[in-house]
Design a protein around this motif. Structure first.
Motif, PDB file in Angstrom:
ATOM      1  N   ASP A  19       1.016  -1.465  -0.224  1.00  0.00           N
ATOM      2  CA  ASP A  19      -0.068  -0.002   0.196  1.00  0.00           C
ATOM      3  C   ASP A  19       1.016   1.555  -0.220  1.00  0.00           C
ATOM      4  OD1 ASP A  19      -1.543   2.485   0.386  1.00  0.00           O
ATOM      5  OD2 ASP A  19      -2.405   1.562   2.323  1.00  0.00           O
ATOM      6  N   GLU A  20       1.396   1.295  -0.838  1.00  0.00           N
ATOM      7  CA  GLU A  20       1.659   3.401  -1.675  1.00  0.00           C
ATOM      8  C   GLU A  20       1.548   4.426  -0.963  1.00  0.00           C
ATOM      9  OE1 GLU A  20       2.408   3.751  -5.461  1.00  0.00           O
ATOM     10  OE2 GLU A  20       3.369   2.143  -5.265  1.00  0.00           O
ATOM     11  N   GLU A  21       0.071   4.332  -0.139  1.00  0.00           N
ATOM     12  CA  GLU A  21       0.130   5.416   0.907  1.00  0.00           C
ATOM     13  C   GLU A  21      -0.128   5.274   2.531  1.00  0.00           C
ATOM     14  OE1 GLU A  21      -4.512   6.202  -0.692  1.00  0.00           O
ATOM     15  OE2 GLU A  21      -3.236   6.560  -2.389  1.00  0.00           O
ATOM     16  N   PHE A  22       0.189   4.268   3.096  1.00  0.00           N
ATOM     17  CA  PHE A  22       0.503   3.493   3.964  1.00  0.00           C
ATOM     18  C   PHE A  22       2.039   4.208   4.370  1.00  0.00           C
ATOM     19  CE2 PHE A  22       0.180   0.403   7.277  1.00  0.00           C
ATOM     20  CZ  PHE A  22      -0.692   0.885   8.643  1.00  0.00           C
ATOM     21  N   TYR A  23       2.736   2.933   5.002  1.00  0.00           N
ATOM     22  CA  TYR A  23       3.983   3.328   5.824  1.00  0.00           C
ATOM     23  C   TYR A  23       5.202   2.792   4.816  1.00  0.00           C
ATOM     24  CZ  TYR A  23       2.500   5.374  10.519  1.00  0.00           C
ATOM     25  OH  TYR A  23       1.712   5.996  11.166  1.00  0.00           O
ATOM     26  N   GLU A  26      10.998   1.776   3.887  1.00  0.00           N
ATOM     27  CA  GLU A  26      12.164   1.463   4.660  1.00  0.00           C
ATOM     28  C   GLU A  26      12.196   1.690   5.783  1.00  0.00           C
ATOM     29  OE1 GLU A  26      10.701   4.464   1.035  1.00  0.00           O
ATOM     30  OE2 GLU A  26      11.023   1.824   1.793  1.00  0.00           O
ATOM     31  N   ASP A  27      10.823   3.162   5.470  1.00  0.00           N
ATOM     32  CA  ASP A  27      11.024   3.951   7.616  1.00  0.00           C
ATOM     33  C   ASP A  27      10.220   3.156   8.596  1.00  0.00           C
ATOM     34  OD1 ASP A  27      10.959   5.833   5.918  1.00  0.00           O
ATOM     35  OD2 ASP A  27       8.981   6.863   5.568  1.00  0.00           O
ATOM     36  N   CYS A  28      10.256   1.592   8.728  1.00  0.00           N
ATOM     37  CA  CYS A  28       9.334   1.156   9.788  1.00  0.00           C
ATOM     38  C   CYS A  28      10.813   0.408  10.418  1.00  0.00           C
ATOM     39  CB  CYS A  28       8.333  -0.195   8.949  1.00  0.00           C
ATOM     40  SG  CYS A  28       6.458   0.830   8.255  1.00  0.00           S
ATOM     41  N   ILE A  29      10.479  -0.460  11.059  1.00  0.00           N
ATOM     42  CA  ILE A  29      11.400  -1.666  12.219  1.00  0.00           C
ATOM     43  C   ILE A  29      10.014  -2.618  12.746  1.00  0.00           C
ATOM     44  CG2 ILE A  29      12.156  -1.416  13.995  1.00  0.00           C
ATOM     45  CD1 ILE A  29      13.222   1.211  14.043  1.00  0.00           C
ATOM     46  N   ILE A  30       9.815  -3.085  12.600  1.00  0.00           N
ATOM     47  CA  ILE A  30      10.201  -4.661  13.546  1.00  0.00           C
ATOM     48  C   ILE A  30      10.003  -5.336  14.882  1.00  0.00           C
ATOM     49  CG2 ILE A  30       9.169  -7.110  12.727  1.00  0.00           C
ATOM     50  CD1 ILE A  30       8.835  -6.161  10.334  1.00  0.00           C
ATOM     51  N   HIS A  67       7.932   3.069  13.698  1.00  0.00           N
ATOM     52  CA  HIS A  67       8.312   4.331  13.063  1.00  0.00           C
ATOM     53  C   HIS A  67       9.640   4.705  12.528  1.00  0.00           C
ATOM     54  CE1 HIS A  67       7.598   8.259  10.430  1.00  0.00           C
ATOM     55  NE2 HIS A  67       7.542   7.480   9.628  1.00  0.00           N
ATOM     56  N   ALA A  68      10.185   4.139  12.626  1.00  0.00           N
ATOM     57  CA  ALA A  68      11.313   4.442  12.862  1.00  0.00           C
ATOM     58  C   ALA A  68      11.733   5.852  13.070  1.00  0.00           C
ATOM     59  CB  ALA A  68      12.801   4.508  11.243  1.00  0.00           C
ATOM     60  N   ALA A  69      11.338   6.495  12.667  1.00  0.00           N
ATOM     61  CA  ALA A  69      11.237   8.576  12.496  1.00  0.00           C
ATOM     62  C   ALA A  69      11.399   8.969  14.483  1.00  0.00           C
ATOM     63  CB  ALA A  69      11.118   9.102  11.209  1.00  0.00           C
ATOM     64  N   ASP A  70      10.097   8.412  14.049  1.00  0.00           N
ATOM     65  CA  ASP A  70       9.745   9.211  16.099  1.00  0.00           C
ATOM     66  C   ASP A  70       9.091   7.500  16.546  1.00  0.00           C
ATOM     67  OD1 ASP A  70       7.389   8.033  15.017  1.00  0.00           O
ATOM     68  OD2 ASP A  70       5.498   9.621  14.220  1.00  0.00           O
ATOM     69  N   GLY A  71       9.643   6.467  17.010  1.00  0.00           N
ATOM     70  CA  GLY A  71       8.936   5.750  17.795  1.00  0.00           C
ATOM     71  C   GLY A  71       7.928   5.235  17.575  1.00  0.00           C
ATOM     72  N   ASN A  72       6.538   5.660  16.823  1.00  0.00           N
ATOM     73  CA  ASN A  72       5.740   5.204  17.057  1.00  0.00           C
ATOM     74  C   ASN A  72       4.801   4.245  17.092  1.00  0.00           C
ATOM     75  OD1 ASN A  72       4.955   8.007  18.691  1.00  0.00           O
ATOM     76  ND2 ASN A  72       4.510   8.939  16.721  1.00  0.00           N
TER      77      ASN A  72
END
Length: 86
Positions: A19-23, A26-30, A67-72
């Protein structure tokens, strides 16, 4: 099989991938549960569920996506609370 409450980790994983409109991946952490270490965080791109890969992790071990940038946290697995015994 139906799921009550939050969607399963596989659904969120696939949504991040497709989904290109989701996250963006490369911006996500598992965060997943390692049986020996506890919770381990890895970048989305280095995570695999391939059972033939020695580092492969099954979907049921995923505990959250964030989300990697803000940790949310984008999604977090609900863990059943133990029932009190009488």
């Amino acid at each position: 099989m139906t799921h009550k409450g939050s969607p399963p980790s596989r659904t969120i994983y696939n949504r991040i991938v497709w989904d290109e409109e989701f996250y963006a991946p490369e911006d996500c952490i598992i965060g997943y549960l390692d049986r020996f270490v506890g919770i381990v965080e890895v970048p989305f791109g280095s995570f695999t569920t391939d059972p033939t890969d020695p580092t492969g992790v099954p979907f049921h071990r995923i505990r959250y996506f964030k989300h990697a940038a803000d940790g949310n946290k984008i999604w977090e697995r609900r863990i059943a609370e133990p029932q009190a015994t009488k």
